[in-house]
Design an enzyme around this catalytic site. Structure first.
Site, short mmCIF file in Angstrom:
data_model
loop_
_atom_site.label_atom_id
_atom_site.label_comp_id
_atom_site.label_asym_id
_atom_site.label_seq_id
_atom_site.Cartn_x
_atom_site.Cartn_y
_atom_site.Cartn_z
CD GLU A 1 -5.54 -4.57 -10.49
OE1 GLU A 1 -6.84 -4.37 -10.87
OE2 GLU A 1 -5.21 -5.53 -9.97
CB CYS B 1 -1.81 0.18 -8.58
SG CYS B 1 -3.48 -0.45 -8.59
CB CYS C 1 -5.54 0.66 -2.87
SG CYS C 1 -5.28 1.07 -4.67
CG HIS D 1 -9.36 4.81 -5.43
ND1 HIS D 1 -8.69 6.05 -5.93
CD2 HIS D 1 -8.40 3.70 -5.85
CE1 HIS D 1 -7.65 5.61 -6.61
NE2 HIS D 1 -7.42 4.41 -6.64
NE ARG E 1 -0.12 -0.73 -5.91
CZ ARG E 1 -1.17 -1.46 -5.41
NH1 ARG E 1 -1.84 -1.04 -4.47
NH2 ARG E 1 -1.10 -2.68 -5.71
CB CYS F 1 -7.80 0.61 -7.75
SG CYS F 1 -6.54 -0.88 -7.53
CB CYS G 1 -4.83 3.22 -9.34
SG CYS G 1 -5.34 2.36 -7.92
CB SER H 1 0.13 3.96 -10.63
OG SER H 1 0.62 2.98 -9.86
#
Length: 578
Positions: free
Chosen positions: A14, A550, A65, A69, A483, A62, A553, A506
């Site tokens: 992502e 990701c 996910c 968030h 993650r 994102c 994010c 990330s």
């Protein structure tokens, strides 16, 4: 003679990620640099807003996910206003988040990572009858039968993919390093992986439906609010809880009969790399903790995943987490401002300085200066890895009985020593171990919700008076995303957001070097990795994918010349939006 390799973009993730690596004359990586090539500006967007609205905007960080968030943002505001949610709301949030974990982990392994192990073209050479025997062999390691394994099934899968090949296209399986010597699975094992890849496509659709049962929609659920949840009618309806549970039980079956056996299979075939610690990286692990098991405030409650810090792979010592020790460094990130600021005081002022040089029509990162849109988070002035492996490591080190049972059972069934966890293969295995545990726990939570509602408790929201709570306050929401550790910090002044910062998984893992020149988790994991063919750096992609990157994010978009890109005016009363 060394070779400078550039992979941009890293695919099957992502967002946009660039990896540069220097490979020596022995084809071993000696230097590595991780760079995000997009900018995140969500913190600026949230300034001046009503804090109760932050969750609906923050989840747009994102598209994967989203609910994580959303929940972290809501929890940050609840912490600021000292709001404790009811039991039903806690369980529903656990169910939504748990379903997200299963969806994310299954999609990650099969659709974003498995093709780093599975050579699709070699699957066409497999003997279907031998494939059935091979599939059952790995499933037996965990006492299961292999997922829908039959000779006819494997023949049908081969025929389907053969048609793609004859038409001169591989569709979703196109543009890979097929035939690379870095692939180690047998033709029959490749066919197993291919079949489960296709089966997982259907499963992920069903798990997404489960997320929407209590979330209202997926992605971007809408049923979480400051104080609780709004899905009153869904949790009052036994049929809705049962429908959710049925889907999770299907996912549980797939995990036990397909996902775990596939990890045993890949882990065994790549055991030499795991034993050598290839991809091990920093060796420092952090878990914020997640999934509340009681009805205390989130920062006080017992959790399914305990919080803590493990340093240098030392499972004999765990340090308690202290969020005040989290800072962000921007020495090698394209931002202005001072370094090592706590998120409450963090700033997001872009300062794009470009690339360093261009040789043979390739632009290289300015690795001595700034080279990424991702900041470099630190905990107590140390670099950290977050994610499923960190959660499992911290859980075992803390002596958590549940986590220790799942981890030790996996290692025992696979006849593997603990040290294999500290590798690319171990990081991938940890996600599968966690998936099995998560599926088992979600089913228990379904029953817990059904029993609580049947007892007559229909409370879903804690009432609070926004006008009477402190107008100048601050709060944080810290827990785990699939993650890794995810935190949202909010400062509120006169009832509006004064400052907002999100430090995402990330950001921890994909970050560039810090002010001391220490590598980020991705970068450290690549050092010492042997590469069979630098022109087909499958090993780099495999290790980076093991983190489930990701980048969206961590970043969004900016005009590097400082120009205003667009202005949007929305009529909140319901006027024309033409």
């Amino acid at each position: 003679m060394s070779k400078h390799v550039v992979i941009d973009p890293i695919t099957r993730i992502e967002g946009h990620l660039r990896i540069e690596a220097v490979i020596d004359e022995n084809n071993v990586i000696t230097e590595a640099y991780s760079s995000s090539t997009m900018f995140r500006g969500i913190e600026t967007i949230l300034q001046g807003r009503d804090p109760r609205d932050c969750g609906l905007l923050a989840m747009r960080i994102c598209g994967v996910c989203t609910g994580t968030h959303y929940q972290r943002s809501i929890e940050a505001v609840e912490h600021a206003f000292d709001v404790t949610i009811p039991k039903n709301a806690r369980i529903v949030r656990n169910l939504m988040q748990g379903a997200l974990y299963l969806h994310d982990h299954v999609v990650h392994f099969y659709h974003l990572h498995a093709l780093d192990f599975v050579d699709i073209t070699k699957a066409l050479e497999a003997d279907p009858k031998k494939t059935v025997e091979e599939a059952q062999k790995w499933a037996k390691l965990s006492g299961q039968r292999s997922w829908k394994a039959s000779e006819d099934t494997f023949i049908e899968v081969q025929e389907r993919v053969t048609k793609y090949v004859k038409q001169g296209r591989l569709g979703i399986f196109g543009n890979a390093y097929w035939g690379s010597k870095a692939y180690k699975l047998t033709p029959e094992q490749n066919l197993i992986g291919l079949y489960h890849y296709l089966e997982a496509l259907e499963l992920q659709r069903k798990i997404a439906k489960a997320q929407a049962i209590f979330g209202g929609k997926n992605p971007h659920p809408q049923s979480i609010v400051v104080g609780g949840v709004t899905c009153v009618q869904d949790l009052k309806n036994p049929a809705r809880i049962a429908e959710f549970k049925d889907i999770i039980q299907l996912a549980q079956k797939f995990i036990k009969e397909a996902y775990l056996p596939d990890i045993y299979m890949a882990g065994t075939m790549y055991a030499d790399e795991a034993l050598a610690g290839i991809g091990g990286g920093l060796g420092n692990f952090m878990s914020y903790g997640d999934f509340r098991l009681d009805d205390l405030p989130f920062y006080e409650s017992s959790k399914l995943f305990p919080s803590g810090i493990v340093m240098n792979k030392d499972l004999s010592k765990v340090y308690e987490l202290d969020q005040t020790k989290i800072t962000e460094d921007v020495t090698h990130a394209w931002y202005e401002g001072n370094t090592n600021l706590h998120p409450y005081d963090g700033v997001t002022h872009p300062k794009y300085t470009g690339f360093a040089k261009k040789e043979n029509n390739i632009a290289y990162l300015d690795t001595e200066g700034k080279y990424s849109w991702i900041k470099s988070p630190l905990y107590n002035d140390e670099r950290m890895e977050v994610g499923p492996l960190a959660r499992m490591v911290v859980g075992v080190a803390k002596g958590d009985e549940r986590i220790t049972k799942y981890v030790t059972t996996f290692l025992k069934n696979g006849n593997l020593p603990t040290k294999v966890l500290f590798s690319t293969i171990g990081r991938t295995a940890a996600r599968a171990i966690e998936s099995e545990m998560m599926a088992d726990e979600i089913i228990k939570w379904c029953d817990e919700l059904a029993v609580n509602v049947a007892s007559g408790d229909l409370s879903t929201w804690t009432e609070f008076d926004f006008d009477k709570v402190s107008k100048d306050t601050q709060g944080f929401g810290m827990a785990e995303a699939p993650r890794g550790g995810l935190g949202h910090w909010v400062k509120i002044k006169d009832g509006k957001v004064e400052n907002y910062q999100a430090v995402v998984p990330s950001t921890w893992n994909a970050a560039p070097k810090d002010y001391k020149g220490r590598l980020g988790a991705y970068e450290a994991s690549l050092i010492g990795t042997p590469v069979v063919n630098p022109d087909e750096p499958l090993e780099i992609i495999r290790t980076v994918h093991s983190f489930d990157p990701c980048i969206a994010c961590a970043v969004h978009i900016v005009d590097t010349n400082g120009k205003e890109l667009a202005v949007y005016k929305v009529d909140p009363i319901g006027g024309s939006c033409a």
